[in-house]
Design a protein around this motif. Structure first.
Motif, PDB file in Angstrom:
ATOM      1  N   ASN A  56     -22.302 -83.728 -88.451  1.00  0.00           N
ATOM      2  CA  ASN A  56     -23.211 -83.683 -89.599  1.00  0.00           C
ATOM      3  C   ASN A  56     -24.050 -82.416 -89.552  1.00  0.00           C
ATOM      4  N   TYR A  57     -24.378 -81.902 -90.716  1.00  0.00           N
ATOM      5  CA  TYR A  57     -25.290 -80.772 -90.812  1.00  0.00           C
ATOM      6  C   TYR A  57     -26.170 -80.988 -92.037  1.00  0.00           C
ATOM      7  N   ALA A  58     -27.392 -80.483 -91.960  1.00  0.00           N
ATOM      8  CA  ALA A  58     -28.350 -80.704 -93.041  1.00  0.00           C
ATOM      9  C   ALA A  58     -29.414 -79.624 -93.007  1.00  0.00           C
ATOM     10  N   GLY A  59     -30.067 -79.428 -94.131  1.00  0.00           N
ATOM     11  CA  GLY A  59     -31.177 -78.497 -94.224  1.00  0.00           C
ATOM     12  C   GLY A  59     -32.449 -79.238 -94.578  1.00  0.00           C
ATOM     13  N   TYR A  60     -33.573 -78.718 -94.127  1.00  0.00           N
ATOM     14  CA  TYR A  60     -34.882 -79.292 -94.413  1.00  0.00           C
ATOM     15  C   TYR A  60     -35.797 -78.155 -94.852  1.00  0.00           C
ATOM     16  N   THR A  61     -36.521 -78.343 -95.954  1.00  0.00           N
ATOM     17  CA  THR A  61     -37.490 -77.344 -96.388  1.00  0.00           C
ATOM     18  C   THR A  61     -38.811 -78.015 -96.740  1.00  0.00           C
ATOM     19  N   ASN A  62     -39.860 -77.233 -96.691  1.00  0.00           N
ATOM     20  CA  ASN A  62     -41.180 -77.673 -97.120  1.00  0.00           C
ATOM     21  C   ASN A  62     -41.868 -76.452 -97.731  1.00  0.00           C
ATOM     22  N   PHE A  63     -41.430 -76.104 -98.948  1.00  0.00           N
ATOM     23  CA  PHE A  63     -41.930 -74.921 -99.634  1.00  0.00           C
ATOM     24  C   PHE A  63     -43.154 -75.255-100.468  1.00  0.00           C
ATOM     25  N   ALA A  64     -44.006 -74.267-100.636  1.00  0.00           N
ATOM     26  CA  ALA A  64     -45.208 -74.420-101.461  1.00  0.00           C
ATOM     27  C   ALA A  64     -44.817 -74.626-102.922  1.00  0.00           C
ATOM     28  N   ASN A  65     -45.788 -74.926-103.737  1.00  0.00           N
ATOM     29  CA  ASN A  65     -45.553 -75.164-105.165  1.00  0.00           C
ATOM     30  C   ASN A  65     -44.806 -74.007-105.815  1.00  0.00           C
ATOM     31  N   GLY A  66     -43.953 -74.345-106.759  1.00  0.00           N
ATOM     32  CA  GLY A  66     -43.241 -73.338-107.525  1.00  0.00           C
ATOM     33  C   GLY A  66     -42.015 -72.764-106.857  1.00  0.00           C
ATOM     34  N   ALA A  67     -41.442 -73.458-105.870  1.00  0.00           N
ATOM     35  CA  ALA A  67     -40.239 -72.962-105.200  1.00  0.00           C
ATOM     36  C   ALA A  67     -39.067 -72.984-106.176  1.00  0.00           C
ATOM     37  N   THR A  68     -38.516 -71.829-106.435  1.00  0.00           N
ATOM     38  CA  THR A  68     -37.335 -71.733-107.284  1.00  0.00           C
ATOM     39  C   THR A  68     -36.301 -70.889-106.563  1.00  0.00           C
ATOM     40  N   GLY A  69     -35.086 -71.304-106.652  1.00  0.00           N
ATOM     41  CA  GLY A  69     -34.007 -70.599-105.985  1.00  0.00           C
ATOM     42  C   GLY A  69     -32.889 -71.570-105.671  1.00  0.00           C
ATOM     43  N   THR A  70     -31.993 -71.137-104.795  1.00  0.00           N
ATOM     44  CA  THR A  70     -30.839 -71.952-104.427  1.00  0.00           C
ATOM     45  C   THR A  70     -30.736 -72.050-102.914  1.00  0.00           C
ATOM     46  N   ILE A  71     -30.446 -73.258-102.446  1.00  0.00           N
ATOM     47  CA  ILE A  71     -30.188 -73.509-101.032  1.00  0.00           C
ATOM     48  C   ILE A  71     -28.673 -73.548-100.851  1.00  0.00           C
ATOM     49  N   HIS A  72     -28.147 -72.661-100.029  1.00  0.00           N
ATOM     50  CA  HIS A  72     -26.721 -72.651 -99.701  1.00  0.00           C
ATOM     51  C   HIS A  72     -26.583 -73.196 -98.280  1.00  0.00           C
ATOM     52  N   LEU A  73     -25.872 -74.307 -98.119  1.00  0.00           N
ATOM     53  CA  LEU A  73     -25.616 -74.867 -96.785  1.00  0.00           C
ATOM     54  C   LEU A  73     -24.148 -74.665 -96.445  1.00  0.00           C
ATOM     55  N   TRP A  74     -23.900 -74.051 -95.299  1.00  0.00           N
ATOM     56  CA  TRP A  74     -22.538 -73.767 -94.863  1.00  0.00           C
ATOM     57  C   TRP A  74     -22.308 -74.336 -93.482  1.00  0.00           C
ATOM     58  N   LEU A  75     -21.092 -74.801 -93.249  1.00  0.00           N
ATOM     59  CA  LEU A  75     -20.654 -75.201 -91.913  1.00  0.00           C
ATOM     60  C   LEU A  75     -19.578 -74.218 -91.491  1.00  0.00           C
ATOM     61  N   TRP A  76     -19.748 -73.628 -90.310  1.00  0.00           N
ATOM     62  CA  TRP A  76     -18.829 -72.614 -89.791  1.00  0.00           C
ATOM     63  C   TRP A  76     -18.094 -73.126 -88.558  1.00  0.00           C
ATOM     64  N   ASP A  77     -16.845 -72.698 -88.399  1.00  0.00           N
ATOM     65  CA  ASP A  77     -16.059 -72.923 -87.184  1.00  0.00           C
ATOM     66  C   ASP A  77     -15.839 -71.544 -86.569  1.00  0.00           C
ATOM     67  N   TYR A  78     -16.486 -71.280 -85.431  1.00  0.00           N
ATOM     68  CA  TYR A  78     -16.383 -69.973 -84.794  1.00  0.00           C
ATOM     69  C   TYR A  78     -15.213 -69.881 -83.820  1.00  0.00           C
ATOM     70  N   THR A  79     -14.440 -70.941 -83.661  1.00  0.00           N
ATOM     71  CA  THR A  79     -13.302 -70.922 -82.755  1.00  0.00           C
ATOM     72  C   THR A  79     -12.048 -70.425 -83.457  1.00  0.00           C
ATOM     73  N   GLU A  80     -11.938 -70.660 -84.745  1.00  0.00           N
ATOM     74  CA  GLU A  80     -10.734 -70.300 -85.506  1.00  0.00           C
ATOM     75  C   GLU A  80     -10.447 -68.808 -85.477  1.00  0.00           C
ATOM     76  N   LYS A  81     -11.472 -67.979 -85.690  1.00  0.00           N
ATOM     77  CA  LYS A  81     -11.293 -66.525 -85.627  1.00  0.00           C
ATOM     78  C   LYS A  81     -12.650 -65.869 -85.441  1.00  0.00           C
ATOM     79  N   ALA A  82     -12.631 -64.615 -84.982  1.00  0.00           N
ATOM     80  CA  ALA A  82     -13.872 -63.861 -84.777  1.00  0.00           C
ATOM     81  C   ALA A  82     -14.629 -63.764 -86.099  1.00  0.00           C
ATOM     82  N   GLY A  83     -15.931 -63.975 -86.054  1.00  0.00           N
ATOM     83  CA  GLY A  83     -16.741 -63.952 -87.268  1.00  0.00           C
ATOM     84  C   GLY A  83     -16.825 -65.296 -87.953  1.00  0.00           C
ATOM     85  N   GLY A  84     -15.984 -66.237 -87.548  1.00  0.00           N
ATOM     86  CA  GLY A  84     -16.046 -67.597 -88.063  1.00  0.00           C
ATOM     87  C   GLY A  84     -15.247 -67.836 -89.328  1.00  0.00           C
TER      88      GLY A  84
END
Length: 138
Positions: A56-84
């Motif tokens: 499992n993977y998850a993100g947690y934020t606690n931004f001040a009022n007026g937070a606008t934008g995008t949260i990008h959550l990625w899961l990487w496998d670094y064993t498959e190849k260099a750089g992931g």
């Protein structure tokens, strides 16, 4: 030069205390682990863990009022190849105040593979902040 036994003892004790404090602070989230953990500051962190054969993977934020934008959550496998290799990508709108972003998990991850979660907070076209979880071997 120290002339008293108390002065020398004080220097020795403070030196030991600084060494212990440095060791405690250096045990961060950089080492690979089987227990998972979180990375990033308290107001924006990304976590990785294993639960019953699911990574499992998850993100947690606690931004001040007026937070606008995008949260990008990625899961990487670094064993498959260099750089992931990106295993999953999920996007969420940024939320104001305490918020939990949970995209799901990877059932039956490949044993021995090195996984890491990444959270990018994209603030429109202005800037992007990136946070990484600790590495975790499945």
């Amino acid at each position: 030069m120290m002339k008293s036994k108390f002065g020398r003892a004080g220097v020795l004790v403070s030196g030991v205390a600084m060494t212990v404090a440095a060791a405690a602070m250096s045990t961060g989230t950089a080492a690979a682990d089987t227990d998972g953990g979180c990375g990033g500051p308290a107001y924006a962190n990304v976590c990785i863990s294993m639960d019953g054969g699911t990574l499992n993977y998850a993100g947690y934020t606690n931004f001040a009022n007026g937070a606008t934008g995008t949260i990008h959550l990625w899961l990487w496998d670094y064993t498959e190849k260099a750089g992931g290799v990106r295993v999953f990508t999920t996007d969420f709108p940024a939320a104001t105040g305490p918020h939990h972003y949970r995209p799901g998990g990877l059932a039956d991850p490949t044993p021995g593979h090195d996984y890491k979660a990444e959270m990018r907070v994209q603030w429109g076209n202005v800037k992007t902040d990136t946070y990484l979880s600790p590495d975790m071997f499945a």
